[in-house]
Design a protein around this motif. Structure first.
Motif, PDB file in Angstrom:
ATOM      1  N   CYS A  26       3.399  -7.889  -9.902  1.00 15.79           N
ATOM      2  CA  CYS A  26       4.393  -7.192  -9.851  1.00 15.79           C
ATOM      3  C   CYS A  26       5.010  -6.720 -11.328  1.00 15.79           C
ATOM      4  CB  CYS A  26       5.563  -7.844  -9.097  1.00 15.79           C
ATOM      5  SG  CYS A  26       5.087  -8.366  -7.409  1.00 15.79           S
ATOM      6  N   LYS A  27       4.942  -8.030 -12.001  1.00 11.99           N
ATOM      7  CA  LYS A  27       5.629  -8.138 -13.216  1.00 11.99           C
ATOM      8  C   LYS A  27       4.947  -7.182 -14.283  1.00 11.99           C
ATOM      9  CE  LYS A  27       7.536 -11.340 -16.925  1.00 11.99           C
ATOM     10  NZ  LYS A  27       7.068 -10.362 -17.893  1.00 11.99           N
ATOM     11  N   ALA A  28       3.604  -7.079 -14.283  1.00 10.37           N
ATOM     12  CA  ALA A  28       2.690  -6.586 -15.019  1.00 10.37           C
ATOM     13  C   ALA A  28       3.184  -5.270 -15.127  1.00 10.37           C
ATOM     14  CB  ALA A  28       1.126  -6.682 -15.003  1.00 10.37           C
ATOM     15  N   CYS A  29       3.224  -4.732 -13.936  1.00 12.73           N
ATOM     16  CA  CYS A  29       3.471  -3.218 -13.929  1.00 12.73           C
ATOM     17  C   CYS A  29       5.306  -2.969 -14.195  1.00 12.73           C
ATOM     18  CB  CYS A  29       3.413  -2.710 -12.409  1.00 12.73           C
ATOM     19  SG  CYS A  29       3.495  -0.742 -12.381  1.00 12.73           S
ATOM     20  N   HIS A  30       5.908  -3.604 -13.632  1.00 11.29           N
ATOM     21  CA  HIS A  30       7.543  -3.510 -14.201  1.00 11.29           C
ATOM     22  C   HIS A  30       7.583  -3.622 -15.512  1.00 11.29           C
ATOM     23  CE1 HIS A  30       8.890  -5.066  -9.867  1.00 11.29           C
ATOM     24  NE2 HIS A  30       8.322  -3.784  -9.786  1.00 11.29           N
ATOM     25  N   ASP A  31       7.002  -4.319 -16.423  1.00 11.28           N
ATOM     26  CA  ASP A  31       7.040  -4.372 -17.717  1.00 11.28           C
ATOM     27  C   ASP A  31       6.892  -3.120 -18.534  1.00 11.28           C
ATOM     28  OD1 ASP A  31       7.788  -7.082 -17.733  1.00 11.28           O
ATOM     29  OD2 ASP A  31       5.777  -7.855 -18.245  1.00 11.28           O
ATOM     30  N   LYS A  83       0.660  -1.228   0.005  1.00  7.07           N
ATOM     31  CA  LYS A  83       0.084  -0.071  -0.049  1.00  7.07           C
ATOM     32  C   LYS A  83       0.665   1.351  -0.074  1.00  7.07           C
ATOM     33  CE  LYS A  83      -3.438  -2.497   2.926  1.00  7.07           C
ATOM     34  NZ  LYS A  83      -4.018  -2.584   4.382  1.00  7.07           N
ATOM     35  N   LEU A  84       2.247   1.099   0.301  1.00  6.37           N
ATOM     36  CA  LEU A  84       2.859   2.301   0.627  1.00  6.37           C
ATOM     37  C   LEU A  84       3.363   3.118  -0.638  1.00  6.37           C
ATOM     38  CD1 LEU A  84       4.732   1.387   3.837  1.00  6.37           C
ATOM     39  CD2 LEU A  84       2.429   2.200   3.427  1.00  6.37           C
ATOM     40  N   PRO A  85       4.132   2.291  -1.714  1.00  7.09           N
ATOM     41  CA  PRO A  85       4.963   3.130  -2.614  1.00  7.09           C
ATOM     42  C   PRO A  85       4.198   4.260  -3.442  1.00  7.09           C
ATOM     43  CG  PRO A  85       5.110   0.688  -3.011  1.00  7.09           C
ATOM     44  CD  PRO A  85       3.820   0.926  -2.075  1.00  7.09           C
ATOM     45  N   TRP A  86       2.791   4.075  -3.564  1.00 13.35           N
ATOM     46  CA  TRP A  86       2.126   4.914  -4.429  1.00 13.35           C
ATOM     47  C   TRP A  86       1.915   6.095  -4.188  1.00 13.35           C
ATOM     48  CZ3 TRP A  86       3.417   1.093  -7.074  1.00 13.35           C
ATOM     49  CH2 TRP A  86       2.977  -0.347  -6.493  1.00 13.35           C
ATOM     50  N   GLU A  87       1.823   6.646  -2.929  1.00 12.11           N
ATOM     51  CA  GLU A  87       1.874   8.102  -2.614  1.00 12.11           C
ATOM     52  C   GLU A  87       3.284   8.723  -2.900  1.00 12.11           C
ATOM     53  OE1 GLU A  87       1.536   9.697   1.400  1.00 12.11           O
ATOM     54  OE2 GLU A  87       2.916   8.224   2.142  1.00 12.11           O
ATOM     55  N   ALA A  88       4.273   8.000  -2.984  1.00 13.22           N
ATOM     56  CA  ALA A  88       5.606   8.516  -3.210  1.00 13.22           C
ATOM     57  C   ALA A  88       5.915   8.771  -4.785  1.00 13.22           C
ATOM     58  CB  ALA A  88       6.538   7.610  -2.496  1.00 13.22           C
ATOM     59  N   PRO A 147       4.319   6.779 -15.758  1.00 11.81           N
ATOM     60  CA  PRO A 147       3.179   6.444 -15.094  1.00 11.81           C
ATOM     61  C   PRO A 147       2.376   7.708 -14.694  1.00 11.81           C
ATOM     62  CG  PRO A 147       5.227   6.261 -13.657  1.00 11.81           C
ATOM     63  CD  PRO A 147       5.715   6.655 -15.204  1.00 11.81           C
ATOM     64  N   TRP A 148       2.957   8.887 -14.866  1.00 11.97           N
ATOM     65  CA  TRP A 148       1.862  10.179 -14.533  1.00 11.97           C
ATOM     66  C   TRP A 148       1.103  10.421 -15.852  1.00 11.97           C
ATOM     67  CZ3 TRP A 148       7.050   9.951 -13.253  1.00 11.97           C
ATOM     68  CH2 TRP A 148       7.482   9.758 -11.831  1.00 11.97           C
ATOM     69  N   LYS A 149       1.526  10.359 -16.822  1.00  6.87           N
ATOM     70  CA  LYS A 149       0.918  10.487 -18.307  1.00  6.87           C
ATOM     71  C   LYS A 149      -0.555   9.175 -18.134  1.00  6.87           C
ATOM     72  CE  LYS A 149       2.773  12.424 -21.750  1.00  6.87           C
ATOM     73  NZ  LYS A 149       3.804  12.484 -22.619  1.00  6.87           N
ATOM     74  N   ASN A 150       0.038   8.400 -17.709  1.00  6.14           N
ATOM     75  CA  ASN A 150      -0.848   6.843 -17.563  1.00  6.14           C
ATOM     76  C   ASN A 150      -1.437   6.437 -16.458  1.00  6.14           C
ATOM     77  OD1 ASN A 150      -0.215   6.279 -20.633  1.00  6.14           O
ATOM     78  ND2 ASN A 150       1.825   6.161 -19.681  1.00  6.14           N
ATOM     79  N   ALA A 151      -1.991   7.911 -15.678  1.00  8.08           N
ATOM     80  CA  ALA A 151      -2.177   7.496 -14.308  1.00  8.08           C
ATOM     81  C   ALA A 151      -3.259   6.392 -13.972  1.00  8.08           C
ATOM     82  CB  ALA A 151      -2.835   8.950 -13.715  1.00  8.08           C
ATOM     83  N   ASP A 152      -4.266   6.375 -14.955  1.00  9.76           N
ATOM     84  CA  ASP A 152      -5.416   5.326 -14.755  1.00  9.76           C
ATOM     85  C   ASP A 152      -4.783   4.052 -14.810  1.00  9.76           C
ATOM     86  OD1 ASP A 152      -7.184   7.468 -14.302  1.00  9.76           O
ATOM     87  OD2 ASP A 152      -8.080   7.288 -16.400  1.00  9.76           O
ATOM     88  N   ASP A 153      -3.958   3.895 -15.781  1.00  6.50           N
ATOM     89  CA  ASP A 153      -3.350   2.330 -16.109  1.00  6.50           C
ATOM     90  C   ASP A 153      -2.443   2.019 -14.777  1.00  6.50           C
ATOM     91  OD1 ASP A 153      -2.890   0.053 -17.585  1.00  6.50           O
ATOM     92  OD2 ASP A 153      -0.884   0.905 -17.925  1.00  6.50           O
ATOM     93  N   PHE A 154      -1.648   3.138 -14.532  1.00  4.14           N
ATOM     94  CA  PHE A 154      -0.691   2.693 -13.241  1.00  4.14           C
ATOM     95  C   PHE A 154      -1.426   2.525 -12.094  1.00  4.14           C
ATOM     96  CE2 PHE A 154       2.523   4.463 -10.185  1.00  4.14           C
ATOM     97  CZ  PHE A 154       3.356   3.540 -10.521  1.00  4.14           C
TER      98      PHE A 154
END
Ligand code: HEC
Length: 152
Positions: free
Chosen positions: A142-147, A79-84, A100-107
């Motif tokens: 994890c991998k889906a986002c890292h890719d 739950k923690l990384p996202w606000e940062a 990730p900022w331009k693709n905020a909904d996907d992120f």
């Protein structure tokens, strides 16, 4: 306590509550602090994923109690990384890619997918089979986002 004092105390309590709700960016003085914070959260989460993985592979004996402790930590850390991920914190020692900022909904939906999987971990790790299955589902999240958003 007289009535005016009680009202003043309530107003203070409300004000203190609103402090907690300040925008995420205000919690980090510098972009470096935000990057540090999220990388630290990821590091702790990954360490405990590693402990579960060692049990899944049979490199370490399965131990339901320590598996559960790791699973609960993973759930909390997820739950923690996202606000940062504050706007403009993609420079320096950050390994962000793909904006990730331009693709905020996907992120955000990838974060939610992870948190949905980590929420299932504490109950799932009661058996080695359950651990293997839910560790796999979590690792895929994890991998889906890292890719998309993490430079290798
Ligand atoms: C929603 C996207 C997303 C999800 C889900 C995600 N990560 Fe990441 N992860 C990132 C991004 C983006 C970075 C790069 C952050 C940076 O360097 O600024 C990162 C960085 C990391 C790092 C490197 C930290 C460092 O010190 O540089 C580790 C380790 C890591 N993630 C582990 C995990 C694990 C384990 C999971 C799943 C349990 C996971 N991540 C889930 C986006 C995600």
């Amino acid at each position: 306590m007289n009535k005016n004092l009680a009202v003043a105390a309530m107003a203070l309590a409300v004000a203190a509550g609103s402090l907690v709700a300040t925008p995420a960016a205000a919690q980090f003085a510098k972009a470096e602090d935000a990057i540090d914070y999220r990388q630290s959260a990821f590091t702790v989460m990954a360490n405990h994923m590693g402990r579960l993985s060692a049990m899944a592979k049979g490199e370490k004996p399965f131990d339901a109690a320590s598996a559960k402790a790791s699973a609960q930590l993973i759930q909390t850390m997820s739950k923690l990384p996202w606000e940062a991920f504050t706007p403009g914190s993609d420079g320096g020692f950050s390994n962000v890619k793909g904006d990730p900022w331009k693709n905020a909904d996907d992120f955000k939906s990838l974060q939610e997918k992870l948190m949905a999987e980590t929420a299932k971990l504490p109950d799932a790790v009661g058996s080695l089979d359950g651990l293997r299955k839910q560790l796999g589902a979590t690792g895929s999240a994890c991998k889906a986002c890292h890719d998309k958003y993490r430079a290798q």
